[in-house]
Design a protein around this motif. Structure first.
Motif, PDB file in Angstrom:
ATOM      1  N   SER A  91       2.407   1.712  -3.446  1.00  0.00           N
ATOM      2  CA  SER A  91       1.434   2.172  -4.439  1.00  0.00           C
ATOM      3  C   SER A  91       1.050   3.629  -4.228  1.00  0.00           C
ATOM      4  O   SER A  91       0.708   4.322  -5.178  1.00  0.00           O
ATOM      5  N   ASP A  92       1.111   4.103  -2.985  1.00  0.00           N
ATOM      6  CA  ASP A  92       0.807   5.510  -2.685  1.00  0.00           C
ATOM      7  C   ASP A  92       2.022   6.413  -2.812  1.00  0.00           C
ATOM      8  O   ASP A  92       1.900   7.627  -2.664  1.00  0.00           O
ATOM      9  N   ASP A  93       3.205   5.852  -3.068  1.00  0.00           N
ATOM     10  CA  ASP A  93       4.481   6.583  -3.084  1.00  0.00           C
ATOM     11  C   ASP A  93       4.707   7.325  -1.779  1.00  0.00           C
ATOM     12  O   ASP A  93       5.143   8.477  -1.753  1.00  0.00           O
ATOM     13  N   SER A  94       4.391   6.655  -0.661  1.00  0.00           N
ATOM     14  CA  SER A  94       4.540   7.320   0.632  1.00  0.00           C
ATOM     15  C   SER A  94       5.687   6.766   1.464  1.00  0.00           C
ATOM     16  O   SER A  94       5.843   7.144   2.616  1.00  0.00           O
ATOM     17  N   GLN A 151       0.829  -1.203   0.000  1.00  0.00           N
ATOM     18  CA  GLN A 151       0.000   0.000   0.000  1.00  0.00           C
ATOM     19  C   GLN A 151       0.865   1.255   0.000  1.00  0.00           C
ATOM     20  O   GLN A 151       0.582   2.205  -0.724  1.00  0.00           O
TER      21      GLN A 151
END
Length: 107
Positions: free
Chosen positions: A71-74, A68
Protein backbone atom coordinates in the motif's frame (compact mmCIF):
# COMPACT_ATOMS: atom_id res chain seq x y z
CA UNK A 1 -2.57 -4.18 32.18
CA UNK A 2 -6.07 -3.35 30.97
CA UNK A 3 -6.34 -0.55 33.52
CA UNK A 4 -3.04 0.90 32.34
CA UNK A 5 -4.18 0.89 28.70
CA UNK A 6 -7.48 2.50 29.62
CA UNK A 7 -5.71 5.16 31.66
CA UNK A 8 -3.30 5.99 28.83
CA UNK A 9 -6.14 6.06 26.30
CA UNK A 10 -8.28 8.31 28.48
CA UNK A 11 -5.35 10.64 29.20
CA UNK A 12 -4.50 10.88 25.50
CA UNK A 13 -8.12 11.68 24.65
CA UNK A 14 -8.26 14.42 27.31
CA UNK A 15 -4.96 15.96 26.14
CA UNK A 16 -6.20 15.96 22.53
CA UNK A 17 -9.44 17.69 23.55
CA UNK A 18 -7.59 20.32 25.61
CA UNK A 19 -5.12 21.05 22.79
CA UNK A 20 -7.86 21.18 20.17
CA UNK A 21 -6.44 18.26 18.18
CA UNK A 22 -8.58 15.55 16.59
CA UNK A 23 -9.73 13.13 19.28
CA UNK A 24 -7.93 10.04 17.95
CA UNK A 25 -4.61 11.75 17.18
CA UNK A 26 -1.54 10.15 18.87
CA UNK A 27 -3.55 7.16 20.03
CA UNK A 28 -2.26 4.64 17.48
CA UNK A 29 0.40 3.19 19.80
CA UNK A 30 -2.15 2.66 22.58
CA UNK A 31 -4.50 0.92 20.17
CA UNK A 32 -1.58 -1.24 19.01
CA UNK A 33 -0.88 -2.31 22.60
CA UNK A 34 -4.54 -3.11 23.21
CA UNK A 35 -4.68 -5.10 19.96
CA UNK A 36 -1.50 -7.02 20.78
CA UNK A 37 -2.80 -7.91 24.22
CA UNK A 38 -6.07 -9.14 22.72
CA UNK A 39 -4.20 -11.15 20.09
CA UNK A 40 -1.93 -12.70 22.72
CA UNK A 41 -4.95 -13.55 24.89
CA UNK A 42 -6.74 -15.27 22.00
CA UNK A 43 -3.63 -17.24 21.00
CA UNK A 44 -3.05 -18.37 24.56
CA UNK A 45 -6.67 -19.35 25.10
CA UNK A 46 -7.32 -21.31 21.91
CA UNK A 47 -3.91 -22.58 20.75
CA UNK A 48 -1.73 -24.41 23.23
CA UNK A 49 1.22 -25.59 21.12
CA UNK A 50 4.12 -23.13 21.12
CA UNK A 51 5.17 -23.92 17.56
CA UNK A 52 1.63 -23.26 16.28
CA UNK A 53 1.46 -19.95 18.18
CA UNK A 54 4.77 -19.01 16.59
CA UNK A 55 3.62 -20.03 13.11
CA UNK A 56 0.33 -18.13 13.34
CA UNK A 57 2.10 -15.04 14.68
CA UNK A 58 4.65 -15.21 11.86
CA UNK A 59 2.02 -15.58 9.15
CA UNK A 60 -0.11 -12.77 10.57
CA UNK A 61 2.85 -10.40 10.89
CA UNK A 62 4.16 -11.26 7.43
CA UNK A 63 0.77 -10.64 5.82
CA UNK A 64 0.26 -7.33 7.65
CA UNK A 65 3.75 -6.06 6.81
CA UNK A 66 3.46 -7.18 3.18
CA UNK A 67 0.10 -5.45 2.73
CA UNK A 68 1.46 -2.32 4.35
CA UNK A 69 4.50 -2.26 2.08
CA UNK A 70 2.36 -2.82 -1.02
CA UNK A 71 0.00 0.00 0.00
CA UNK A 72 2.97 2.34 0.57
CA UNK A 73 4.65 1.26 -2.72
CA UNK A 74 7.81 0.58 -0.74
CA UNK A 75 8.60 -2.92 -2.00
CA UNK A 76 11.84 -2.46 -3.92
CA UNK A 77 12.98 -5.97 -4.82
CA UNK A 78 13.43 -9.41 -3.26
CA UNK A 79 15.52 -7.98 -0.41
CA UNK A 80 12.43 -6.17 0.90
CA UNK A 81 10.67 -9.53 0.94
CA UNK A 82 13.56 -11.05 2.95
CA UNK A 83 13.66 -8.14 5.41
CA UNK A 84 9.90 -8.39 5.98
CA UNK A 85 10.33 -12.12 6.62
CA UNK A 86 13.09 -11.53 9.19
CA UNK A 87 11.07 -8.83 10.96
CA UNK A 88 8.01 -11.11 11.00
CA UNK A 89 10.13 -13.92 12.50
CA UNK A 90 11.38 -11.56 15.20
CA UNK A 91 7.86 -10.33 15.98
CA UNK A 92 6.56 -13.92 16.16
CA UNK A 93 9.33 -14.77 18.62
CA UNK A 94 8.45 -11.72 20.74
CA UNK A 95 4.76 -12.69 20.72
CA UNK A 96 5.52 -16.23 21.94
CA UNK A 97 7.76 -14.86 24.70
CA UNK A 98 5.00 -12.43 25.74
CA UNK A 99 2.44 -15.24 25.78
CA UNK A 100 4.65 -17.28 28.10
CA UNK A 101 5.47 -14.27 30.31
CA UNK A 102 1.92 -12.96 30.68
CA UNK A 103 0.18 -16.30 31.16
CA UNK A 104 2.78 -18.44 32.92
CA UNK A 105 0.48 -19.18 35.89
CA UNK A 106 -2.77 -19.75 33.99
CA UNK A 107 -2.64 -23.55 33.53
Amino acid sequence: MKLCNRTVTFTTLIINIIQGNPILQNIDFTLLLIGMYGYIFLLQKYIHQIWLQFLISFIAAFIVFTLQMFSDDSYADYTSFVVVGVVALFLAFIMVVLIKALFKNSK
